[in-house]
Motif scaffolding. Structure first.
Motif, PDB file in Angstrom:
ATOM      1  N   LYS A  31       0.823  -1.205   0.000  1.00 44.24           N
ATOM      2  CA  LYS A  31       0.000   0.000   0.000  1.00 44.24           C
ATOM      3  C   LYS A  31       0.864   1.265   0.000  1.00 44.24           C
ATOM      4  CE  LYS A  31      -0.426   0.475   5.028  1.00 44.24           C
ATOM      5  NZ  LYS A  31      -1.312   0.403   6.199  1.00 44.24           N
ATOM      6  N   PHE A  32       2.083   1.185   0.570  1.00 42.92           N
ATOM      7  CA  PHE A  32       2.859   2.401   0.776  1.00 42.92           C
ATOM      8  C   PHE A  32       3.316   3.070  -0.523  1.00 42.92           C
ATOM      9  CE2 PHE A  32       3.481   0.425   5.036  1.00 42.92           C
ATOM     10  CZ  PHE A  32       2.920   1.452   5.782  1.00 42.92           C
ATOM     11  N   PRO A  33       3.813   2.329  -1.517  1.00 42.57           N
ATOM     12  CA  PRO A  33       4.181   3.013  -2.760  1.00 42.57           C
ATOM     13  C   PRO A  33       3.011   3.717  -3.438  1.00 42.57           C
ATOM     14  CG  PRO A  33       5.169   0.834  -2.669  1.00 42.57           C
ATOM     15  CD  PRO A  33       4.188   0.901  -1.543  1.00 42.57           C
ATOM     16  N   ASP A  34       1.784   3.271  -3.131  1.00 42.58           N
ATOM     17  CA  ASP A  34       0.620   3.884  -3.752  1.00 42.58           C
ATOM     18  C   ASP A  34       0.095   5.091  -2.975  1.00 42.58           C
ATOM     19  OD1 ASP A  34       0.605   2.069  -5.849  1.00 42.58           O
ATOM     20  OD2 ASP A  34      -0.651   0.646  -4.775  1.00 42.58           O
ATOM     21  N   ILE A  35       0.396   5.186  -1.679  1.00 36.90           N
ATOM     22  CA  ILE A  35      -0.120   6.304  -0.887  1.00 36.90           C
ATOM     23  C   ILE A  35       0.951   7.306  -0.495  1.00 36.90           C
ATOM     24  CG2 ILE A  35      -1.998   4.869   0.015  1.00 36.90           C
ATOM     25  CD1 ILE A  35      -0.508   4.723   2.680  1.00 36.90           C
ATOM     26  N   ASP A  36       2.213   6.927  -0.601  1.00 37.64           N
ATOM     27  CA  ASP A  36       3.307   7.837  -0.253  1.00 37.64           C
ATOM     28  C   ASP A  36       3.644   8.697  -1.471  1.00 37.64           C
ATOM     29  OD1 ASP A  36       5.734   9.086   0.350  1.00 37.64           O
ATOM     30  OD2 ASP A  36       6.498   7.348   1.435  1.00 37.64           O
ATOM     31  N   PRO A  37       3.530  10.025  -1.371  1.00 35.06           N
ATOM     32  CA  PRO A  37       3.821  10.877  -2.529  1.00 35.06           C
ATOM     33  C   PRO A  37       5.299  10.990  -2.852  1.00 35.06           C
ATOM     34  CG  PRO A  37       3.360  12.229  -0.600  1.00 35.06           C
ATOM     35  CD  PRO A  37       3.071  10.799  -0.195  1.00 35.06           C
ATOM     36  N   ASP A  38       6.167  10.392  -2.025  1.00 37.06           N
ATOM     37  CA  ASP A  38       7.613  10.405  -2.275  1.00 37.06           C
ATOM     38  C   ASP A  38       8.122  11.833  -2.408  1.00 37.06           C
ATOM     39  OD1 ASP A  38      10.033   9.162  -2.466  1.00 37.06           O
ATOM     40  OD2 ASP A  38       9.869   8.676  -4.597  1.00 37.06           O
ATOM     41  N   LEU A  39       7.799  12.640  -1.411  1.00 39.04           N
ATOM     42  CA  LEU A  39       8.219  14.039  -1.410  1.00 39.04           C
ATOM     43  C   LEU A  39       9.718  14.154  -1.137  1.00 39.04           C
ATOM     44  CD1 LEU A  39       5.321  15.663   0.662  1.00 39.04           C
ATOM     45  CD2 LEU A  39       5.580  15.606  -1.819  1.00 39.04           C
ATOM     46  N   PRO A  40      10.327  15.239  -1.577  1.00 30.98           N
ATOM     47  CA  PRO A  40      11.748  15.452  -1.286  1.00 30.98           C
ATOM     48  C   PRO A  40      11.977  15.590   0.219  1.00 30.98           C
ATOM     49  CG  PRO A  40      10.765  17.427  -2.210  1.00 30.98           C
ATOM     50  CD  PRO A  40       9.755  16.346  -2.363  1.00 30.98           C
ATOM     51  N   HIS A  41      13.194  15.297   0.624  1.00 24.81           N
ATOM     52  CA  HIS A  41      13.528  15.205   2.044  1.00 24.81           C
ATOM     53  C   HIS A  41      13.188  16.478   2.811  1.00 24.81           C
ATOM     54  CE1 HIS A  41      15.644  13.729   5.585  1.00 24.81           C
ATOM     55  NE2 HIS A  41      16.257  14.883   5.660  1.00 24.81           N
ATOM     56  N   HIS A  42      13.398  17.642   2.210  1.00 20.47           N
ATOM     57  CA  HIS A  42      13.204  18.882   2.963  1.00 20.47           C
ATOM     58  C   HIS A  42      11.740  19.179   3.263  1.00 20.47           C
ATOM     59  CE1 HIS A  42      12.594  20.330  -1.184  1.00 20.47           C
ATOM     60  NE2 HIS A  42      11.914  21.336  -0.652  1.00 20.47           N
ATOM     61  N   LEU A  43      10.827  18.409   2.665  1.00 20.46           N
ATOM     62  CA  LEU A  43       9.409  18.597   2.950  1.00 20.46           C
ATOM     63  C   LEU A  43       8.868  17.570   3.949  1.00 20.46           C
ATOM     64  CD1 LEU A  43       7.920  19.411  -0.576  1.00 20.46           C
ATOM     65  CD2 LEU A  43       8.639  20.992   1.218  1.00 20.46           C
ATOM     66  N   LEU A  44       9.715  16.670   4.410  1.00 21.66           N
ATOM     67  CA  LEU A  44       9.265  15.592   5.286  1.00 21.66           C
ATOM     68  C   LEU A  44       9.532  15.919   6.752  1.00 21.66           C
ATOM     69  CD1 LEU A  44      10.622  12.550   3.246  1.00 21.66           C
ATOM     70  CD2 LEU A  44       8.261  13.380   3.348  1.00 21.66           C
TER      71      LEU A  44
END
Length: 323
Positions: free
Chosen positions: A241-254
């Motif tokens: 489920k995680f690859p489908d719900i995680d937007p994979d934002l850049p590190h500085h936004l996490l």
């Protein structure tokens, strides 16, 4: 930003909370069968799903639904029925395994670019509005405002095509797709505020906690084959489920700390360590109904080449084709 999946006609059942027999069977076929040449008796499928507490009637219903979705097809007219994976399904499975096993391996290369989609639909177009929002969510867009949706990255072609298909015939509908940059990406009015990163971090942490004991037991060689099949499948079913719900934002936004890497390490260690055991148990369960099971049943494992997770084992397992 993350691995992209090719569009095709095979409709993989969507991830959901808990595992329906249909969803579970999709996971098992993707993990352990990698050839459309294999004849898969329905009796073997019933026996396999019984390992997970699925009744015979539910197993047969799952098979019927996967036929309707184009994932499997019947071979001949014998009784009990014999099935095989379709060629499209094999390609889809390989792509999905690459997607699941590689997700989170490398931080995204960030250019600061976002794709923005905006739309205006007359008040009478409630159904169209719902369809647009559902399709945007499937493309991993998130609503910044009611009719303004965003996604990190620069590939605008899929959303442009989707909006055109959905709204071209809707009278009075308007839409735009553009590339944008935000002056304050991480501020309260920036794009990061559109994501519920707190809930996502909690989901990753819950995954780590749920599988912590299994990870330790697998590392210590304390998981037998019967438990390995169910446990490894459960871990994949939870991770996918995680690859489908995680937007994979850049590190500085996490947020800091961000638990995705710990969750990924937990998943990969379980998946890798228990692979051969799970395959062995699957063969043991299927063989009384499928004498040729050992020739076809395989298992995927992460590869040293992240572009090619590979099936291993099974006399006739074939390496994945290049995407």
């Amino acid at each position: 930003m993350s691995a992209q999946e090719p569009a095709d006609d095979v409709r993989i059942p969507r991830a959901q909370i808990g595992s329906s027999p249909q969803h579970l069977l999709t996971t098992l076929l993707g993990e352990y069968l990698d050839s459309s040449d294999a004849d898969l008796p329905s009796t073997a499928v019933i026996a396999i799903l019984r390992e997970f507490g699925v009744s015979e009637s539910s197993a047969r219903a799952a098979l019927s639904r996967l036929v309707k979705r184009g994932l499997i097809a019947t071979r001949g007219n014998g009784r009990p029925p014999v099935y095989h994976l379709t060629a499209q399904a094999i390609a889809k499975h390989r792509s999905r395994m690459q997607y699941f096993l590689n997700f989170g391996a490398h931080p995204p290369e960030w250019t600061g670019e976002w794709v923005l989609a905006s739309f205006s639909i007359p008040s009478s177009g409630h159904a169209s509005r719902h369809a647009v929002r559902r399709s945007l969510s499937a493309l991993k867009f998130v609503g910044l405002y009611d009719s303004v949706w965003i996604r990190p990255g620069s590939d605008a072609a899929p959303v442009r095509e989707t909006l055109g298909d959905l709204l071209r015939q809707v009278e009075g509908a308007r839409w735009s797709v553009m590339h944008v940059r935000f002056d304050e990406e991480s501020g309260p009015h920036g794009p990061a505020s559109a994501y519920d990163l707190t809930a996502l971090a909690s989901a990753y942490s819950a995954f780590v906690e749920q599988y912590a004991e299994l990870r330790v037991a697998a590392r210590a060689g304390e998981v037998d084959a019967a438990n390995a099949l169910v446990a490894r499948t459960s871990a994949m079913d939870s991770w996918r489920k995680f690859p489908d719900i995680d937007p994979d934002l850049p590190h500085h936004l996490l947020p800091t700390p961000w638990p995705r890497q710990q969750a990924r390490d937990t998943f990969l260690e379980i998946h890798s360590t228990l692979g051969a055991l799970a395959q062995s148990r699957l063969i043991q369960v299927a063989a009384p109904y499928w004498p040729d099971a050992a020739s076809w049943i395989t298992h995927f494992q992460a590869s040293d080449d992240p572009a090619r997770p590979e099936p291993t084992g099974g006399k006739r397992a074939r390496p994945p084709v290049a995407d």
